[in-house]
Design a protein around this motif. Structure first.
Motif, short mmCIF file in Angstrom:
data_model
loop_
_atom_site.label_atom_id
_atom_site.label_comp_id
_atom_site.label_asym_id
_atom_site.label_seq_id
_atom_site.Cartn_x
_atom_site.Cartn_y
_atom_site.Cartn_z
N VAL A 37 0.86 -1.19 0.00
CA VAL A 37 0.00 0.00 0.00
C VAL A 37 0.90 1.23 0.00
N PRO A 38 0.38 2.39 -0.38
CA PRO A 38 1.17 3.62 -0.31
C PRO A 38 1.49 3.96 1.15
N PHE A 39 2.74 4.28 1.42
CA PHE A 39 3.14 4.58 2.80
C PHE A 39 2.49 5.89 3.26
N GLY A 40 1.94 5.84 4.49
CA GLY A 40 1.32 7.03 5.07
C GLY A 40 -0.11 7.25 4.63
N GLU A 41 -0.55 6.53 3.59
CA GLU A 41 -1.92 6.68 3.09
C GLU A 41 -2.85 5.61 3.66
N LEU A 42 -2.33 4.39 3.76
CA LEU A 42 -3.11 3.27 4.28
C LEU A 42 -2.22 2.45 5.22
N ASN A 43 -2.85 1.74 6.11
CA ASN A 43 -2.13 0.85 7.03
C ASN A 43 -2.38 -0.59 6.60
N PRO A 44 -1.36 -1.30 6.13
CA PRO A 44 -1.59 -2.67 5.65
C PRO A 44 -2.09 -3.62 6.74
N LEU A 45 -1.76 -3.34 8.01
CA LEU A 45 -2.21 -4.20 9.09
C LEU A 45 -3.71 -4.06 9.33
N GLN A 46 -4.33 -2.98 8.85
CA GLN A 46 -5.78 -2.83 8.94
C GLN A 46 -6.49 -3.54 7.78
N ILE A 47 -5.76 -3.76 6.69
CA ILE A 47 -6.34 -4.44 5.53
C ILE A 47 -6.15 -5.95 5.65
N LEU A 48 -5.06 -6.36 6.27
CA LEU A 48 -4.73 -7.78 6.36
C LEU A 48 -5.85 -8.63 6.96
N PRO A 49 -6.55 -8.20 8.00
CA PRO A 49 -7.60 -9.06 8.56
C PRO A 49 -8.73 -9.38 7.58
N HIS A 50 -8.89 -8.57 6.55
CA HIS A 50 -9.98 -8.78 5.59
C HIS A 50 -9.57 -9.72 4.44
N ILE A 51 -8.28 -10.11 4.42
CA ILE A 51 -7.81 -11.01 3.36
C ILE A 51 -7.95 -12.45 3.84
N LYS A 52 -8.72 -13.22 3.10
CA LYS A 52 -8.95 -14.62 3.45
C LYS A 52 -8.01 -15.51 2.64
N LEU A 53 -6.99 -16.04 3.33
CA LEU A 53 -6.01 -16.88 2.65
C LEU A 53 -6.54 -18.30 2.47
N PRO A 54 -6.04 -19.00 1.47
CA PRO A 54 -6.52 -20.37 1.23
C PRO A 54 -6.11 -21.32 2.36
#
Length: 255
Positions: free
Chosen positions: A238-255
């Motif tokens: 993600v763009p630094f300072g624009e989004l926090n990847p740790l806030q997006i990670l919980p929504h990613i469902k891995l196989p």
């Protein structure tokens, strides 16, 4: 001149001795011009001169070859060094060839800089092969080609929020690329088989996320998370300072 072939064409009798001396390098310099003038006007002597030159060259080659062979036969130390030299030359040649092959054919690896390069490029240009993330047949085809299972991004009221998905073959190895936007900012997720594309993560800050150990990088204004689970490699960018990847990670469902 004891090396003249009996079958050779002979020159003019009054010029034979001078031509022989010139070929042997024994003719006086003052006589060279006179002999050359005669050779220009006499085809027979010209042919005789050329034959002498050819014979002399063959004799010189044979002479040096025989001297070298005789020296090898009679000098045990020279033979030993010659054998050692051959083995050393073969070893160096093999090492150079191996090093060149390794340099030219280094297998691709997933590194932080490679991941960021893919993020920069495919944020603007779709992957070589794209499909609708909601298309089951497209996901199955991607799984077959990239040797990885589909990944879902679940947002509120949207069970699969990826805007597009596809396969990138920039590295010569297929890897799955997922793309979406959050608050109009690009989010990219890479999924690859580490048997095909090994993950090489240098020293970085590590983050514990449940049972996962994530490597965190901030390079070129990009915030990157890299990790591996079994033979599955993952990268979230993600763009630094624009989004926090740790806030997006919980929504990613891995196989």
């Amino acid at each position: 001149m004891n090396w003249i072939d009996a079958n050779m064409v002979s020159g003019c009798p009054e010029w034979v001795e001078a031509i022989n001396a010139m070929v042997d390098g024994e003719l006086a310099p003052s006589e060279h011009h006179r002999v050359w003038q005669h050779l220009q006007t006499c085809p027979t002597c010209r042919q005789y001169y050329r034959q002498l030159q050819a014979v002399r060259k063959r004799m010189q080659r044979t002479h040096w070859a025989s001297l070298w062979a005789k020296a090898i036969r009679e000098n045990r130390k020279l033979r030993r060094w010659l054998v050692v030299g051959i083995f050393v030359a073969a070893f160096l040649s093999a090492g150079l060839t191996f090093g060149l092959v390794r340099y030219l054919f280094v297998p691709p690896q997933m590194t932080p800089l490679v991941a960021i390069g893919i993020f920069r490029y495919h944020s603007q240009v779709p992957p070589e092969w794209t499909f609708n993330p909601c298309c089951a047949s497209g996901a199955a085809c991607m799984a077959e080609r990239a040797k990885v299972k589909p990944v879902k991004l679940t947002m509120p009221q949207n069970p699969n929020a990826w805007e597009r998905a596809g396969i990138c073959e920039c590295l010569g190895v297929p890897l799955a690329v997922y793309y979406t936007t959050v608050n109009r900012k690009p989010v990219m997720f890479l999924h690859f088989n580490t048997n095909l594309l090994p993950l090489k993560a240098d020293e970085s800050t590590t983050v514990k996320w449940g049972k996962k150990t994530l490597r965190c990088y901030i390079l070129d204004e990009v915030h990157l998370l890299l990790w591996q689970e079994g033979q599955n490699g993952y990268a979230l960018l993600v763009p630094f300072g624009e989004l926090n990847p740790l806030q997006i990670l919980p929504h990613i469902k891995l196989p």
